[in-house]
Design an enzyme around this catalytic site. Sequence first.
Site, PDB file in Angstrom:
ATOM      1  N   GLY A  90       0.567   7.159   0.689  1.00 41.58           N
ATOM      2  CA  GLY A  90       0.439   6.128  -0.337  1.00 41.58           C
ATOM      3  C   GLY A  90       0.679   4.761   0.274  1.00 41.58           C
ATOM      4  O   GLY A  90       1.173   4.644   1.397  1.00 41.58           O
ATOM      5  N   LYS A  91       0.302   3.714  -0.443  1.00 39.32           N
ATOM      6  CA  LYS A  91       0.589   2.345   0.009  1.00 39.32           C
ATOM      7  C   LYS A  91       0.433   1.411  -1.170  1.00 39.32           C
ATOM      8  O   LYS A  91      -0.321   1.702  -2.104  1.00 39.32           O
ATOM      9  CB  LYS A  91      -0.384   1.924   1.123  1.00 39.32           C
ATOM     10  CG  LYS A  91       0.189   0.905   2.076  1.00 39.32           C
ATOM     11  CD  LYS A  91       1.183   1.535   3.038  1.00 39.32           C
ATOM     12  CE  LYS A  91       1.741   0.520   4.019  1.00 39.32           C
ATOM     13  NZ  LYS A  91       2.532   1.164   5.066  1.00 39.32           N
ATOM     14  N   GLY A  92       1.126   0.285  -1.106  1.00 40.69           N
ATOM     15  CA  GLY A  92       1.027  -0.691  -2.185  1.00 40.69           C
ATOM     16  C   GLY A  92       1.092  -2.097  -1.646  1.00 40.69           C
ATOM     17  O   GLY A  92       1.459  -2.322  -0.487  1.00 40.69           O
TER      18      GLY A  92
ATOM     19  N   VAL B 183      -2.005   2.660  -4.110  1.00 35.82           N
ATOM     20  CA  VAL B 183      -3.009   3.683  -3.796  1.00 35.82           C
ATOM     21  C   VAL B 183      -2.295   4.955  -3.359  1.00 35.82           C
ATOM     22  O   VAL B 183      -1.416   4.918  -2.495  1.00 35.82           O
ATOM     23  CB  VAL B 183      -3.965   3.206  -2.674  1.00 35.82           C
ATOM     24  CG1 VAL B 183      -4.922   4.328  -2.261  1.00 35.82           C
ATOM     25  CG2 VAL B 183      -4.743   1.970  -3.117  1.00 35.82           C
TER      26      VAL B 183
ATOM     27  N   ASP C 269       7.699  -2.765   3.612  1.00 34.64           N
ATOM     28  CA  ASP C 269       6.572  -3.020   4.512  1.00 34.64           C
ATOM     29  C   ASP C 269       6.610  -4.520   4.818  1.00 34.64           C
ATOM     30  O   ASP C 269       7.665  -5.126   4.721  1.00 34.64           O
ATOM     31  CB  ASP C 269       5.258  -2.566   3.853  1.00 34.64           C
ATOM     32  CG  ASP C 269       4.149  -2.324   4.867  1.00 34.64           C
ATOM     33  OD1 ASP C 269       3.479  -3.299   5.236  1.00 34.64           O
ATOM     34  OD2 ASP C 269       3.949  -1.180   5.304  1.00 34.64           O
TER      35      ASP C 269
END
Length: 416
Positions: free
Chosen positions: A104-106, A59, A145
């Site tokens: 952002g992040k995934g 995202v 992460d």
Amino acid sequence: MPEKSLYEMAVEQFNRAASLMDLESDLAEVLRRPKRVLIVEFPVRMDDGHVEVFTGYRVQHNVARGPAKGGIRYHPDVTLDEVKALAFWMTWKTAVMNLPFGGGKGGVRVDPKKLSRNELERLSRRFFSEIQVIIGPYNDIPAPDVNTNADVMAWYMDTYSMNVGHTVLGIVTGKPVELGGSKGREEATGRGVKVCAGLAMDVLGIDPKKATVAVQGFGNVGQFAALLISQELGSKVVAVSDSRGGIYNPEGFDVEELIRYKKEHGTVVTYPKGERITNEELLELDVDILVPAALEGAIHAGNAERIKAKAVVEGANGPTTPEADEILSRRGILVVPDILANAGGVTVSYFEWVQDLQSFFWDLDQVRNALEKMMKGAFNDVMKVKEKYNVDMRTAAYILAIDRVAYATKKRGIYP
């Protein structure tokens, strides 16, 4: 458990701050929504020859101030809602720190403990190839992460580089130092928490050498926060916990010894020099500083009335629900919010990215000094907004961040 979904909680925090600003409703709507959501379903051949299909997400919430920035997590409970919330928070975290990034992040829905190292590598490389359509050193720069580390970042970097035909160090951060990583990256989030804990003590008039500290969560962030708070501030760390429970010793722990014990035994609960307590009991201890560095929603409406700490310094993302925030604020407990307190990691990721683009690398003291300077600057910026609007620190941090992103959005305009 959080009373609301993580994304609803994130939007509620945004709305609370936005309502105090002269923010046009249509601009607020633009800032609330993610710019791009990519969902991938991808096959991985397992060691026994059969093929499993995994679901992954990336995202990009906002890119008005620069490329999207944020980690990738591997966890069996990863959902799109969670990834959207974390990307949303990254937008405000980078803006609070005044970094030239968006959020952002995934994530991949997988239990990495059930994979062999070869399976983990194949999954990582295939996932990164799948999201390559939207990432790049000037588009979106992932990082480690939950359950991802420097090894996974090395695979990501190599995969992207092989696909484009040349080495691109700046595609991810959190890499091994030998492969374009930055010195000081591993300790960075914990160091940022330490800086914020020290500044919170200054604000409250607490002598760091007499202060007591409890740390919930003893992974990377919790360990470095506890170590640096005890070694550099001289405070007593009287309680720590991990997923199996916690330990308490009013005389304080030797944190270095405790970290060694955790590495050898996999948990702190059997450490002989402390009394066993639950994670819930740790949160309610009578200490000066509480550092929730474990999971989302740890402090909620059900326990916020019983928090006795004078300040909460958020090492985790979203450890305090909006309902709990109101209770803590009413009770005069200072909460240093996640988008400031745990921003040390993304700040040193920024330093790593800059070093990669220049192929010019810094020594450890340069990294530490630059991080401490930026954390102090951001803390002071937030305190000025807090005083101006007479609000809690989280709302002040959001006002500061929203103002910066809104300004960039307005100045850029809408294309075409």
